[in-house]
Enzyme design. Structure first.
Site, PDB file in Angstrom:
ATOM      1  N   HIS A 156       2.727  -3.741  11.511  1.00 40.71           N
ATOM      2  CA  HIS A 156       2.826  -2.639  10.363  1.00 40.71           C
ATOM      3  C   HIS A 156       2.510  -1.248  10.968  1.00 40.71           C
ATOM      4  O   HIS A 156       2.874  -0.471  10.226  1.00 40.71           O
ATOM      5  CB  HIS A 156       1.537  -3.252   9.479  1.00 40.71           C
ATOM      6  CG  HIS A 156       1.633  -4.125   8.696  1.00 40.71           C
ATOM      7  ND1 HIS A 156       1.994  -4.226   7.231  1.00 40.71           N
ATOM      8  CD2 HIS A 156       1.452  -5.477   8.904  1.00 40.71           C
ATOM      9  CE1 HIS A 156       1.940  -5.181   6.683  1.00 40.71           C
ATOM     10  NE2 HIS A 156       1.714  -6.430   7.781  1.00 40.71           N
ATOM     11  N   ASP A 364       3.359   7.251  11.762  1.00 40.79           N
ATOM     12  CA  ASP A 364       2.875   6.024  10.786  1.00 40.79           C
ATOM     13  C   ASP A 364       3.827   4.723  10.660  1.00 40.79           C
ATOM     14  O   ASP A 364       4.990   5.400  10.951  1.00 40.79           O
ATOM     15  CB  ASP A 364       2.888   6.890   9.235  1.00 40.79           C
ATOM     16  CG  ASP A 364       1.626   6.293   8.417  1.00 40.79           C
ATOM     17  OD1 ASP A 364       1.510   5.166   8.724  1.00 40.79           O
ATOM     18  OD2 ASP A 364       1.246   6.988   7.646  1.00 40.79           O
TER      19      ASP A 364
HETATM   20  C1  GDG Z   1      -0.765   0.396   7.482  1.00 41.73           C
HETATM   21  C2  GDG Z   1       0.228   1.364   8.132  1.00 41.73           C
HETATM   22  C3  GDG Z   1       2.154   0.999   6.502  1.00 41.73           C
HETATM   23  C4  GDG Z   1      -5.504   5.051  -0.007  1.00 41.73           C
HETATM   24  N1  GDG Z   1      -6.409   5.739  -0.423  1.00 41.73           N
HETATM   25  C5  GDG Z   1      -6.876   5.002  -1.741  1.00 41.73           C
HETATM   26  C6  GDG Z   1      -5.984   4.109  -1.814  1.00 41.73           C
HETATM   27  N2  GDG Z   1      -5.088   3.957  -0.669  1.00 41.73           N
HETATM   28  C7  GDG Z   1      -4.037   3.143  -0.721  1.00 41.73           C
HETATM   29  C8  GDG Z   1      -2.812   3.744  -0.690  1.00 41.73           C
HETATM   30  C9  GDG Z   1      -1.690   2.742   0.120  1.00 41.73           C
HETATM   31  C10 GDG Z   1      -2.560   2.063   0.897  1.00 41.73           C
HETATM   32  O1  GDG Z   1      -3.951   2.386   0.522  1.00 41.73           O
HETATM   33  C11 GDG Z   1      -2.390   3.002   2.331  1.00 41.73           C
HETATM   34  O2  GDG Z   1      -1.169   2.459   2.925  1.00 41.73           O
HETATM   35  P1  GDG Z   1      -0.063   3.461   3.766  1.00 41.73           P
HETATM   36  O3  GDG Z   1       0.835   2.735   4.112  1.00 41.73           O
HETATM   37  O4  GDG Z   1      -0.314   4.700   3.461  1.00 41.73           O
HETATM   38  O5  GDG Z   1      -1.280   3.634   5.112  1.00 41.73           O
HETATM   39  P2  GDG Z   1      -2.220   2.529   6.218  1.00 41.73           P
HETATM   40  O6  GDG Z   1      -3.382   2.016   5.507  1.00 41.73           O
HETATM   41  O7  GDG Z   1      -2.352   3.217   7.189  1.00 41.73           O
HETATM   42  O8  GDG Z   1      -1.359   0.985   6.305  1.00 41.73           O
HETATM   43  C12 GDG Z   1       1.201   2.007   7.522  1.00 41.73           C
HETATM   44  C13 GDG Z   1       1.104  -0.138   6.031  1.00 41.73           C
HETATM   45  O9  GDG Z   1       0.111  -0.557   6.677  1.00 41.73           O
HETATM   46  C14 GDG Z   1       1.718  -1.147   5.285  1.00 41.73           C
HETATM   47  O10 GDG Z   1       2.632  -1.776   6.079  1.00 41.73           O
HETATM   48  O11 GDG Z   1       2.813   1.621   5.676  1.00 41.73           O
HETATM   49  O12 GDG Z   1       2.260   2.710   8.249  1.00 41.73           O
HETATM   50  O13 GDG Z   1      -0.609   2.167   9.026  1.00 41.73           O
HETATM   51  O14 GDG Z   1      -1.354   1.841  -0.980  1.00 41.73           O
HETATM   52  O15 GDG Z   1      -2.419   4.187  -2.048  1.00 41.73           O
HETATM   53  N3  GDG Z   1      -6.381   2.976  -2.967  1.00 41.73           N
HETATM   54  C15 GDG Z   1      -7.298   3.188  -3.719  1.00 41.73           C
HETATM   55  N4  GDG Z   1      -8.284   4.210  -3.598  1.00 41.73           N
HETATM   56  C16 GDG Z   1      -8.092   5.193  -2.394  1.00 41.73           C
HETATM   57  O16 GDG Z   1      -8.745   6.066  -2.310  1.00 41.73           O
HETATM   58  N5  GDG Z   1      -7.332   2.440  -4.596  1.00 41.73           N
END
Ligand code: GDG
Length: 463
Positions: A156, A364
């Site tokens: 990821h 990222d």
């Molecule tokens: C890893 C990789 C890759 C965030 N704050 C809240 C919240 N979130 C949710 C977002 C999104 C998820 O969490 C975060 O996903 P990301 O992709 O932005 O980042 P990582 O957590 O670092 O994820 C990344 C991912 O895995 C998938 O393969 O894209 O590069 O690092 O869905 O909306 N959700 C809620 N409250 C929050 O305050 N409910």
């Protein structure tokens, strides 16, 4: 149909997976369809190794099999090697890479223990899908126990260029372990190329075809599989009567007419201090934005046991305090910083109600927030996405305003351009972005990976 086994560090509550985002949503549906088993850590830490047993639970069609970690495993495998070595190094932050031989031993030990526990649960036709950097050697450990099943791996996070990967302790052991999988998936073409380059340049490997790589006595399939989101579900969540009301409240309660939103776990890879500095530059360079624009930054806490995360929190609190101290007035606060998790439906509404989505990680794997922001917009009056070139999502989302997240002035200019962009251009960009997000949605990601895995079989000279 073969049963699907998903292995990930944390196992989510399947019944709530749709609300929680990320990996949970991504795999929960596939598990439901395949009457699957989800295997991983239950999130608890027990004081000694003797209490470690496996718990099996049934949630609808899905079984979960979870184990706790001992304090030593948590310190060495989770905090030590996974989050103090692999996470920073794979995000190009060798300055934060805390090498320590005990943590490598712990990582190896936990992977061996997980392999033994999982092997005991397998049925002959199972298809195994292992996720992320915590479990790179898990297939090798399963193979050592005689497991012959098809095993796929998806990373990821980014895979760094060879020069950086070379600074990871035991990197050759990790690279060799990748050759125990039948299929290895990365987020982007450039991550895939970085891995291929390491194998060719440092491990005497050979590229057999576009997707086949030979090294360490085996041939495996290697390909990018850009992860996506459930676009329709996210759009719907942003368009409920409650969402409408939240958006009205956001606009009514604030003097500012334009809202910029950032949502990221409080992680140093997300570029948060630079983001705040860029916002301050916006107020300096284009003073007409004072009292007219607000940056809402939602950053729930994460991995608080790791020192680098405590440091970033302090830095961010200092910066938002300094900007607010300098610019606020009795009727306007420029930065709203929320250090708490916000319900997913509220996020969807805030994305829709904000004129700019500001996603500026220094590095990222993909970044799902960028895709969620696009999915939440109104097609006839959409907001603008400002996106870091160093997010995996930038490879697909080329119609966003792409920026160098280290360059505060460039980001400030991109913000100004977004805030003043004509509706026509906003609609044009949004249409192009929405198409891409929809085409590469989470269902497509999952099905493409699993179909490819079903037809992949590694060739292994040592049998
Ligand atoms: C890893 C990789 C890759 C965030 N704050 C809240 C919240 N979130 C949710 C977002 C999104 C998820 O969490 C975060 O996903 P990301 O992709 O932005 O980042 P990582 O957590 O670092 O994820 C990344 C991912 O895995 C998938 O393969 O894209 O590069 O690092 O869905 O909306 N959700 C809620 N409250 C929050 O305050 N409910």
């Amino acid at each position: 149909m073969s049963r699907l086994i998903v292995v990930s560090n944390r196992v989510a509550d399947v019944t709530k997976a749709v609300q929680s985002g990320g990996l949970a949503t991504a795999v929960a549906d596939a598990l439901q369809e395949a009457r699957g088993l989800w295997f991983g850590w239950d999130g608890t830490v027990v004081s000694n190794d003797t209490h470690i047993g496996i718990s099996i639970n049934q949630q609808g069609n899905v079984r979960t099999a979870t184990v706790p970690l001992s304090q030593r495993d948590y310190d060495e495998y989770y905090v030590g090697f996974s989050n103090n070595v692999l996470w920073p190094s794979f995000h190009y932050r060798l300055d934060l890479n805390l090498i320590d031989s005990k943590s490598i031993d712990g990582y190896r030990r936990v992977n061996q223990r997980f392999a033994r526990a999982l092997a005991a649960l397998l049925e002959p036709d199972d298809l195994i899908w292992i996720h992320d950097y915590h479990f790179i050697p898990l297939a090798a450990e399963l193979r050592a126990l005689g497991v012959k099943h098809r095993i796929g791996f998806f990373l990821h996070i980014p895979f760094p260029p060879p020069d950086i990967f070379l600074a990871v302790p035991e990197q050759q052991w990790l690279a060799r372990a990748m050759f125990s999988y039948d299929l290895v998936g990365f987020q982007t073409a450039s991550d895939t190329q970085n891995f291929i380059r390491y194998v060719l340049e440092q491990a005497g490997g050979e590229q057999v075809s576009d997707t086949e790589l030979k090294a360490f006595g085996g041939t495996i399939k290697v390909r990018p599989f850009p992860i996506g989101i459930d676009v329709e579900a996210f759009y719907d969540m942003a368009h409920t009567p409650t969402a409408d009301e939240q958006i009205q409240r956001l606009q009514r309660r604030s003097m500012a007419s334009n809202h910029i939103i950032g949502v990221d776990r409080l992680d140093y890879s997300k570029g948060l201090p630079d983001r705040l500095r860029a916002f301050r530059r916006l107020l300096d360079l284009y003073p007409e934005n004072r009292k007219a624009v607000t940056l809402m930054q939602i950053s729930p806490p994460t991995r608080e046991d790791v020192q680098a995360y405590a440091d970033i929190r302090q830095e961010l609190e200092g910066l938002s305090g300094a900007i607010n101290g300098e610019y606020s007035d009795f009727d306007w606060t420029p930065v709203r910083y929320i250090h708490r998790a916000v319900p997913r439906a509220t996020l969807a509404a805030l994305f829709r109600g904000s004129q700019v989505g500001l996603v500026t990680p220094l590095r990222d794997g993909m970044n799902l927030v960028a895709k969620e922001y696009i999915a939440a917009q109104d097609a006839d009056d959409p907001g603008v996405l400002v996106l870091s070139r160093f997010a995996g999502a930038a490879e697909e989302l080329t119609d966003a305003i792409l920026v160098n997240p280290y360059d505060n002035d460039e980001v400030a200019q991109a913000l100004q351009r977004s805030l003043t962009m004509k509706k026509e251009e906003r609609i044009e960009r949004h249409n192009a972005l929405f198409d891409k997000v929809q085409k590469h949605d989470v269902k497509n990601w999952r099905e493409t990976f699993l179909n490819e895995l079903k037809s992949s079989r590694r060739a292994n000279e040592s049998g």
